[in-house]
Design an enzyme around this catalytic site. Sequence first.
Site, PDB file in Angstrom:
ATOM      1  N   ASP A 106      29.566  43.303  28.616  1.00  0.00           N
ATOM      2  CA  ASP A 106      30.956  43.745  28.437  1.00  0.00           C
ATOM      3  C   ASP A 106      31.944  42.595  28.563  1.00  0.00           C
ATOM      4  OD1 ASP A 106      30.781  43.448  31.235  1.00  0.00           O
ATOM      5  OD2 ASP A 106      32.257  45.028  31.584  1.00  0.00           O
ATOM      6  N   ASP A 126      28.101  38.371  29.370  1.00  0.00           N
ATOM      7  CA  ASP A 126      27.291  39.571  29.588  1.00  0.00           C
ATOM      8  C   ASP A 126      27.735  40.672  28.639  1.00  0.00           C
ATOM      9  OD1 ASP A 126      29.683  40.358  30.770  1.00  0.00           O
ATOM     10  OD2 ASP A 126      28.708  41.440  32.397  1.00  0.00           O
ATOM     11  N   SER A 157      28.042  47.147  31.886  1.00  0.00           N
ATOM     12  CA  SER A 157      28.106  45.705  32.143  1.00  0.00           C
ATOM     13  C   SER A 157      26.813  44.991  31.776  1.00  0.00           C
ATOM     14  CB  SER A 157      28.486  45.473  33.605  1.00  0.00           C
ATOM     15  OG  SER A 157      28.841  44.138  33.838  1.00  0.00           O
TER      16      SER A 157
END
Length: 462
Positions: free
Chosen positions: A264, A262, A123
């Site tokens: 992902d 961000d 992430s």
Amino acid sequence: QRHPKQKGLKKLQLRALQKSYNSFMTIKFGTDGIRGPVESKITPEVCLRIGHAAGIVLKEMGWETVLIGKDTRVSGYMLESALQAGFIAAGVNVRLLGPLPTPGVAYLTKSLRNQFGLVISASHNDYLDNGIKLFSGSGEKISREAEKKIEKLLAGELKPVPTAQLGKARRFDESGDRYIEFCKSTVPDEVSFESLRIVLDCANGACYKVSPSILEELGAEVISLGASPDGYNINHECGSTSPEKAQEEVIKQRADFGIALDGDGDRVVLIDNKGNILDGDDIMYILAYANPNRTGPWSGIVGTTMSNLGFEDGIKKLGYKFKRADVGDKHVSQMLQKEGWLLGGEPSGHIICRDLVSTGDGTIAALKVISSLLMLEKEPADILRNYTKMPQININVDVQNKDILSDASIQQSIKEIESDLTVGRVLVRPSGTENKIRVMVESDDEPTAKKYAEDIAKMFIS
């Protein structure tokens, strides 16, 4: 009778096996899957075992195929191969999607049916970390019960199914195009992006191809940032955790909007044409304001323990019910399902629009906010002036052991600080993904909030 050297070798082997067993027993699902440093936690061996264990559990639940997507981290290809081997050994077929946002994988698991999804991503963390997120056939994070079954199998024997029953792997090259078309379909026909100039920061992550294409095909002029991943620069001084570059570019280019995703693609921060940064609370307030309905599935909104008290007050004044879930979009999603509501999210930018998607999707949330503003013919500031955030101070403290939070003297000190607040609240919690203690203090007086947050943070600094 064995030679002494043989006995010594046997002991060494047993110690090595015990050490290996102990290491696998420490692999646990957190608030957003399994995540950690590639060099010590999310290793190829661990991923091989995760693939095998997850394959066994999810195959028992009726799914025979896994879709594997990933972000742009340099470790992604290595871990993808290990996971692929584990799933095939469990008799599960593999479809490799390549770099694709986490919500794109969630969408495809639901769209293609009878399959489950896995994303290789940490992430918003830097490239040194990586992680695993698993989605059920409904496109939502797998249940805690399934996670526990996978954890239990990790230290067991890794025994492949008979050769004739091994899974097969192939690439699925249509994944990006399918996700692009889906995202475009969520924009109402009467809305046009053709007059818009948009700064888009993809965090050098999984959105670097699909998100610019989505906006361009909708007619917007796109100024891309963070769209040149090299395996190491994901989330580095860019994206939703560092939106300052996008903010500067919006002002410089006189853009209508800025979008900062961000690594992902499941988080988003927006920037208006004046350069004001809009967090998840602001985004949800705009979506709540724009929605004309306040009944049934639209009667309530879910935030988290991190949602601002001012946001909660503003949402209630709009006529909605409001509930708080634990931090993590998985918990937000679960509460939305329980209540039967359609909108929820976190200040960090995880926004779940359940009328459109099953999980947090930064691109979808951005499209919905911009579409709503265009239909209302309003600027974000026109809407956001209707509620006032309470000053909130957040401090993240690096720690060796997050269990320090359970210390009785620290807990007592935190309670004493909280009791001193006339208006406000204190939230101190361990990070679900990093070795950090997260400190949050809200108060109607910002200097007071800052002082108390710093006082609490000092308790964890040795």
